[in-house]
Design a protein around this motif. Structure first.
Motif, mmCIF file in Angstrom:
data_model
loop_
_atom_site.group_PDB
_atom_site.id
_atom_site.type_symbol
_atom_site.label_atom_id
_atom_site.label_comp_id
_atom_site.label_asym_id
_atom_site.label_seq_id
_atom_site.Cartn_x
_atom_site.Cartn_y
_atom_site.Cartn_z
ATOM 1 N N GLY A 216 79.813 57.219 57.024
ATOM 2 C CA GLY A 216 79.392 55.976 56.371
ATOM 3 C C GLY A 216 79.380 54.807 57.334
ATOM 4 N N ARG A 217 80.444 54.683 58.140
ATOM 5 C CA ARG A 217 80.480 53.588 59.119
ATOM 6 C C ARG A 217 79.353 53.738 60.144
ATOM 7 N NH1 ARG A 217 86.188 54.394 58.593
ATOM 8 N NH2 ARG A 217 86.177 55.792 60.409
ATOM 9 N N GLY A 218 79.059 54.986 60.510
ATOM 10 C CA GLY A 218 77.965 55.240 61.455
ATOM 11 C C GLY A 218 76.622 54.804 60.896
ATOM 12 N N LEU A 219 76.400 55.066 59.590
ATOM 13 C CA LEU A 219 75.135 54.664 58.956
ATOM 14 C C LEU A 219 74.997 53.140 58.929
ATOM 15 C CD1 LEU A 219 74.885 57.150 55.941
ATOM 16 C CD2 LEU A 219 73.457 57.110 57.985
ATOM 17 N N VAL A 220 76.089 52.452 58.625
ATOM 18 C CA VAL A 220 76.043 50.984 58.583
ATOM 19 C C VAL A 220 75.732 50.421 59.968
ATOM 20 C CG1 VAL A 220 77.397 48.898 58.181
ATOM 21 C CG2 VAL A 220 77.602 50.825 56.603
ATOM 22 N N LYS A 221 76.398 50.956 60.989
ATOM 23 C CA LYS A 221 76.173 50.478 62.349
ATOM 24 C C LYS A 221 74.773 50.829 62.850
ATOM 25 C CE LYS A 221 81.023 50.646 63.825
ATOM 26 N NZ LYS A 221 82.009 51.333 64.704
ATOM 27 N N ALA A 222 74.238 51.945 62.351
ATOM 28 C CA ALA A 222 72.918 52.401 62.817
ATOM 29 C C ALA A 222 71.775 51.621 62.186
ATOM 30 C CB ALA A 222 72.744 53.890 62.514
ATOM 31 N N MET A 223 72.038 50.877 61.100
ATOM 32 C CA MET A 223 70.960 50.198 60.365
ATOM 33 C C MET A 223 70.164 49.231 61.250
ATOM 34 S SD MET A 223 69.371 49.988 57.542
ATOM 35 C CE MET A 223 68.428 48.940 56.455
ATOM 36 N N PRO A 224 70.811 48.278 61.956
ATOM 37 C CA PRO A 224 70.006 47.362 62.786
ATOM 38 C C PRO A 224 69.269 48.074 63.915
ATOM 39 C CG PRO A 224 72.364 46.998 63.131
ATOM 40 C CD PRO A 224 72.239 47.913 61.968
ATOM 41 N N VAL A 225 69.912 49.095 64.494
ATOM 42 C CA VAL A 225 69.256 49.867 65.561
ATOM 43 C C VAL A 225 68.034 50.588 65.010
ATOM 44 C CG1 VAL A 225 69.558 51.714 67.257
ATOM 45 C CG2 VAL A 225 71.449 50.152 66.766
ATOM 46 N N THR A 226 68.178 51.145 63.806
ATOM 47 C CA THR A 226 67.057 51.857 63.162
ATOM 48 C C THR A 226 65.895 50.913 62.914
ATOM 49 O OG1 THR A 226 68.605 53.372 62.080
ATOM 50 C CG2 THR A 226 66.390 53.227 61.152
ATOM 51 N N MET A 227 66.179 49.711 62.426
ATOM 52 C CA MET A 227 65.110 48.750 62.148
ATOM 53 C C MET A 227 64.382 48.351 63.433
ATOM 54 S SD MET A 227 64.984 48.463 58.929
ATOM 55 C CE MET A 227 63.804 47.122 58.840
ATOM 56 N N GLU A 228 65.144 48.140 64.515
ATOM 57 C CA GLU A 228 64.516 47.805 65.796
ATOM 58 C C GLU A 228 63.667 48.965 66.300
ATOM 59 O OE1 GLU A 228 67.248 46.421 68.730
ATOM 60 O OE2 GLU A 228 68.058 44.824 67.472
ATOM 61 N N ALA A 229 64.208 50.194 66.173
ATOM 62 C CA ALA A 229 63.461 51.377 66.620
ATOM 63 C C ALA A 229 62.174 51.540 65.819
ATOM 64 C CB ALA A 229 64.331 52.631 66.484
ATOM 65 N N LEU A 230 62.240 51.286 64.508
ATOM 66 C CA LEU A 230 61.043 51.396 63.663
ATOM 67 C C LEU A 230 59.984 50.389 64.084
ATOM 68 C CD1 LEU A 230 62.573 51.926 60.115
ATOM 69 C CD2 LEU A 230 61.152 53.532 61.375
ATOM 70 N N THR A 231 60.425 49.183 64.474
ATOM 71 C CA THR A 231 59.480 48.177 64.939
ATOM 72 C C THR A 231 58.747 48.654 66.188
ATOM 73 O OG1 THR A 231 60.868 46.407 64.058
ATOM 74 C CG2 THR A 231 59.247 45.786 65.722
ATOM 75 N N VAL A 232 59.508 49.228 67.133
ATOM 76 C CA VAL A 232 58.905 49.728 68.380
ATOM 77 C C VAL A 232 57.974 50.902 68.092
ATOM 78 C CG1 VAL A 232 59.402 50.831 70.596
ATOM 79 C CG2 VAL A 232 60.835 48.940 69.801
ATOM 80 N N ILE A 233 58.451 51.851 67.263
ATOM 81 C CA ILE A 233 57.642 53.031 66.942
ATOM 82 C C ILE A 233 56.368 52.615 66.205
ATOM 83 C CG2 ILE A 233 57.569 55.138 65.532
ATOM 84 C CD1 ILE A 233 60.618 55.391 66.099
ATOM 85 N N GLY A 234 56.506 51.688 65.257
ATOM 86 C CA GLY A 234 55.338 51.232 64.509
ATOM 87 C C GLY A 234 54.308 50.571 65.403
ATOM 88 N N THR A 235 54.772 49.736 66.337
ATOM 89 C CA THR A 235 53.854 49.070 67.270
ATOM 90 C C THR A 235 53.156 50.086 68.161
ATOM 91 O OG1 THR A 235 55.274 47.109 67.265
ATOM 92 C CG2 THR A 235 53.674 47.288 69.051
#
Length: 313
Positions: A216-235
């Protein structure tokens, strides 16, 4: 068995075989065309979570649902009939429309890259958002997401249409409907999971099992990284999909220097032992992205030049 009954059973068997063959045709056409549209799907999945962020947790899933309903409406009520009319009366227009859409994707991706490097902060938009009520802001965000989805869905349906254009009209309609429904469910199912990832993490972090709490703590910490990664992947997806559409369009019109360059790069990279198919695809995607970046850069330059000329006058 009476001959009439035997003939009826033969007719039923023939109709069943025909229906099964038609379903196979629809499934095959939808699967093939859906794979071609995968790049736009990645971009759609990467872009949408941002529209549901910043609201209270109880509003996130309803917002995703509203956007998903708008996406179904875009695909099935507007784009599907439009695509069939285009296929029936102006099939020659599919490639030019695809190229315009590809140029738009390239432009959007290039503008995002320029903004990321320039670190522009649009204070006016933030002030305007603060002035709105929560309901008004939600309606504004949902409306913006549905408009963006209309463009991306248009690209998905146009790519799919180009791949099933040689099929009978009924097969085209069924295949496009299957693609529209399946991809919308897949995209917004993943979007809902991404948006609720931090809430799921918080829920797991409160459990008694140490392993579950760590997850659970890993998922919370991964959220901002995931959003940044999605931005890069989407672009990146917008660039290589947009550039790839333009390259295929140029090849369709026998304007071959750029397509030959992209094909040559892919052919050279695919000669590598063992990993050849992977490196060949990466070279093709990277070359298409370069084309997209050039086209997008030209459009950004022109659009930024026009306001300056008006201001000078």
């Amino acid at each position: 068995m009476p001959s009439g009954l035997a003939a009826l059973l033969d007719d039923i068997a023939g109709i069943t075989k025909l229906a099964a063959a038609s379903l196979d045709d629809v499934g095959g056409a939808a699967s093939k065309a859906g794979v071609k549209a995968a790049g736009v799907v990645v971009d759609d999945t990467a872009v949408t979570p941002g529209y549901a962020m910043g609201f209270t947790p109880d509003r996130e899933l309803p917002i995703v649902w509203k956007i998903a309903v708008g996406s179904f409406r875009n695909k099935l009520l507007f784009l599907l009939p439009g695509a069939l009319i285009l296929s029936a009366f102006a099939p020659w227009a599919v490639t030019p429309i695809l190229m315009v859409g590809g140029a738009y994707l390239a432009f959007e991706a290039t503008e995002k890259i320029i903004e990321a490097f320039a670190h522009h902060e649009v204070a006016g938009e933030e002030t305007e958002d603060l002035a709105l009520s929560s309901a008004e802001l939600e309606a504004q965000k949902v409306g913006g997401a549905i408009r963006t989805d209309l463009i991306l869905s248009g690209e998905i349906m146009a790519i799919a249409l180009a791949d099933v254009a040689d099929k009978p009209l009924a097969i085209q309609a069924a295949a496009l409907a299957v693609i529209g429904v399946a991809l919308t469910i897949a995209v917004y199912g993943v979007v809902a999971l991404i948006v609720k990832m931090d809430d799921i993490g918080l829920h797991l972090a409160r459990r008694s099992n140490p392993g579950t709490r760590a997850l659970g703590r890993g998922l919370v910490k991964a959220m901002p990284v995931t959003m940044e990664a999605l931005t890069v992947i989407g672009t990146a997806a917008m660039l290589w999909v947009g550039g790839g559409i333009i390259v295929h369009g140029l090849e369709h019109f026998h304007l071959t220097p750029v397509p030959h360059w992209v094909e040559g790069a892919s052919h050279w990279a695919s000669a590598a032992p063992v990993v050849g198919p992977v490196t060949g695809w990466l070279a093709m995607a990277a070359s298409s992205a370069v084309v997209g970046l050039i086209v997008g850069g030209v459009i950004v330059g022109v659009l930024h030049l026009i306001p300056r000329k008006k201001a000078a006058h």
